[in-house]
Design a protein around this motif. Structure first.
Motif, PDB file in Angstrom:
ATOM      1  N   MET A  98       0.828  -1.206   0.000  1.00 27.55           N
ATOM      2  CA  MET A  98       0.000   0.000   0.000  1.00 27.55           C
ATOM      3  C   MET A  98       0.865   1.259   0.000  1.00 27.55           C
ATOM      4  N   VAL A  99       1.913   1.233   0.844  1.00 26.39           N
ATOM      5  CA  VAL A  99       2.822   2.375   0.911  1.00 26.39           C
ATOM      6  C   VAL A  99       3.517   2.564  -0.431  1.00 26.39           C
ATOM      7  N   LYS A 100       3.926   1.458  -1.057  1.00 25.21           N
ATOM      8  CA  LYS A 100       4.582   1.540  -2.359  1.00 25.21           C
ATOM      9  C   LYS A 100       3.640   2.107  -3.415  1.00 25.21           C
ATOM     10  N   GLN A 101       2.373   1.732  -3.361  1.00 25.36           N
ATOM     11  CA  GLN A 101       1.405   2.241  -4.321  1.00 25.36           C
ATOM     12  C   GLN A 101       1.204   3.743  -4.165  1.00 25.36           C
ATOM     13  N   VAL A 102       1.132   4.209  -2.924  1.00 24.66           N
ATOM     14  CA  VAL A 102       0.983   5.638  -2.667  1.00 24.66           C
ATOM     15  C   VAL A 102       2.205   6.390  -3.172  1.00 24.66           C
ATOM     16  N   ARG A 103       3.387   5.830  -2.882  1.00 26.23           N
ATOM     17  CA  ARG A 103       4.622   6.470  -3.323  1.00 26.23           C
ATOM     18  C   ARG A 103       4.690   6.511  -4.850  1.00 26.23           C
ATOM     19  N   ALA A 104       4.278   5.430  -5.496  1.00 28.37           N
ATOM     20  CA  ALA A 104       4.301   5.388  -6.952  1.00 28.37           C
ATOM     21  C   ALA A 104       3.333   6.405  -7.550  1.00 28.37           C
ATOM     22  N   ALA A 105       2.159   6.540  -6.926  1.00 23.53           N
ATOM     23  CA  ALA A 105       1.176   7.512  -7.418  1.00 23.53           C
ATOM     24  C   ALA A 105       1.706   8.934  -7.277  1.00 23.53           C
ATOM     25  N   ARG A 106       2.382   9.210  -6.161  1.00 20.50           N
ATOM     26  CA  ARG A 106       2.943  10.544  -5.952  1.00 20.50           C
ATOM     27  C   ARG A 106       4.050  10.827  -6.960  1.00 20.50           C
ATOM     28  N   THR A 107       4.882   9.822  -7.222  1.00 20.10           N
ATOM     29  CA  THR A 107       5.946   9.990  -8.209  1.00 20.10           C
ATOM     30  C   THR A 107       5.370  10.269  -9.585  1.00 20.10           C
ATOM     31  N   ARG A 108       4.326   9.546  -9.932  1.00 20.80           N
ATOM     32  CA  ARG A 108       3.686   9.742 -11.236  1.00 20.80           C
ATOM     33  C   ARG A 108       3.105  11.149 -11.330  1.00 20.80           C
ATOM     34  N   GLN A 109       2.438  11.605 -10.269  1.00 20.02           N
ATOM     35  CA  GLN A 109       1.878  12.948 -10.263  1.00 20.02           C
ATOM     36  C   GLN A 109       2.970  14.009 -10.377  1.00 20.02           C
ATOM     37  N   SER A 110       4.085  13.795  -9.688  1.00 24.03           N
ATOM     38  CA  SER A 110       5.198  14.736  -9.766  1.00 24.03           C
ATOM     39  C   SER A 110       5.757  14.794 -11.178  1.00 24.03           C
ATOM     40  N   LEU A 111       5.840  13.653 -11.830  1.00 21.80           N
ATOM     41  CA  LEU A 111       6.352  13.617 -13.198  1.00 21.80           C
ATOM     42  C   LEU A 111       5.408  14.330 -14.161  1.00 21.80           C
ATOM     43  N   VAL A 112       4.118  14.124 -13.995  1.00 21.82           N
ATOM     44  CA  VAL A 112       3.144  14.777 -14.881  1.00 21.82           C
ATOM     45  C   VAL A 112       3.214  16.289 -14.717  1.00 21.82           C
TER      46      VAL A 112
END
Length: 264
Positions: free
Chosen positions: A1-15
């Motif tokens: 779950m923590v990894k999924q949240v981190r991945a979503a934040r990384t994706r948002q930062s990249l966008v």
């Protein structure tokens, strides 16, 4: 779950980082290393989420298009005069372009000749405007002889011109120079042509005067009340555009001009 949240934040930062770079440099000049550094992530992390610059641009355009769709949906749900709603919607879109790099980049990418597969941001905005204009015609708000397609083309062209003016003003730290004034004049000139075609010349002289005169010192975004990313929105120019065009397209110009926001 923590990894999924981190991945979503990384994706948002990249966008968001990609949107800022695309909006500033255009698609062709934007580079993935610059985007990854701006986002604060490694090149490997970027490629994990997006296989190519094209895929990243498509994600930015998709997010921007979602915003325009939400704007169009809100338009459908509101009551009141359609021309008044069109005025508010155009101002809201330009405010979003000035304040949100994702929306701004969506417009830039959609009109970028180096990106032939760009999403139809302008097409979405065109459909939104045309729907409101047709509703205005059905409600008897358009003057006799005014062509809905001409009004639609005029508003879309003016939106693009004012968006360019806002982008150039932001790039110059709010300094509205001769180049920006030229873009403003182009938007006003488009209004002149569109209104003449749609209403047999009504308000053409006023639009011509606006293209020549352009009240550049009304550009400050303070009318919106808060800080805007980039600092500027051509709010005064939006008002000027409508004050020049409304008399030629509205069935009741006096009432339509009452919809204009008070000058501050």
């Amino acid at each position: 779950m923590v990894k999924q949240v981190r991945a979503a934040r990384t994706r948002q930062s990249l966008v968001r980082a990609a949107a800022e770079v695309f909006a500033a440099d255009g698609y062709a000049l934007a580079s993935l290393p610059v985007i990854s550094r701006r986002a604060g992530v490694s090149a490997g992390a970027l490629h994990f989420h997006f296989a190519s610059k094209d895929a990243l641009a498509a994600e930015v355009e998709s997010a921007a298009a979602d915003w325009v769709r939400e704007l169009a949906e809100r338009c459908r749900e509101e009551n009141g005069a359609r021309l008044q709603l069109l005025m508010r919607t155009m101002s809201g879109l330009l405010l979003a372009v000035a304040g949100d790099p994702v929306v701004r980049a969506g417009f830039r990418l959609g009109a970028d000749p180096s990106r032939k597969s760009g999403a139809a941001m302008l097409g979405l905005w065109h459909r939104c405007v045309r729907e409101l204009v047709l509703q205005a015609q059905s409600a008897g708000e358009l003057a006799e002889g005014v062509c809905p397609d001409g009004v639609t083309a005029t508003v879309v062209a003016a939106t693009v011109g004012l968006e360019m003016a806002a982008a150039m003003a932001a790039a110059a730290d709010g300094a509205v120079d001769g180049v920006t004034a030229g873009a403003i004049g182009g938007a006003m000139g488009a209004a002149q042509d569109g209104v003449r075609d749609g209403a047999e010349g009504g308000a053409a002289d006023g639009v011509r005067a606006g293209a020549a005169g352009g009240a550049v010192d009304g550009v400050r975004a303070g009318a919106g009340g808060g800080a805007v990313d980039g600092g500027w929105l051509p709010a005064g120019l939006v008002e000027q555009f409508w004050s020049l065009v409304l008399p030629g397209l509205a069935a009741s110009p006096e009432r339509a001009l009452e919809w204009m926001p008070p000058r501050t």
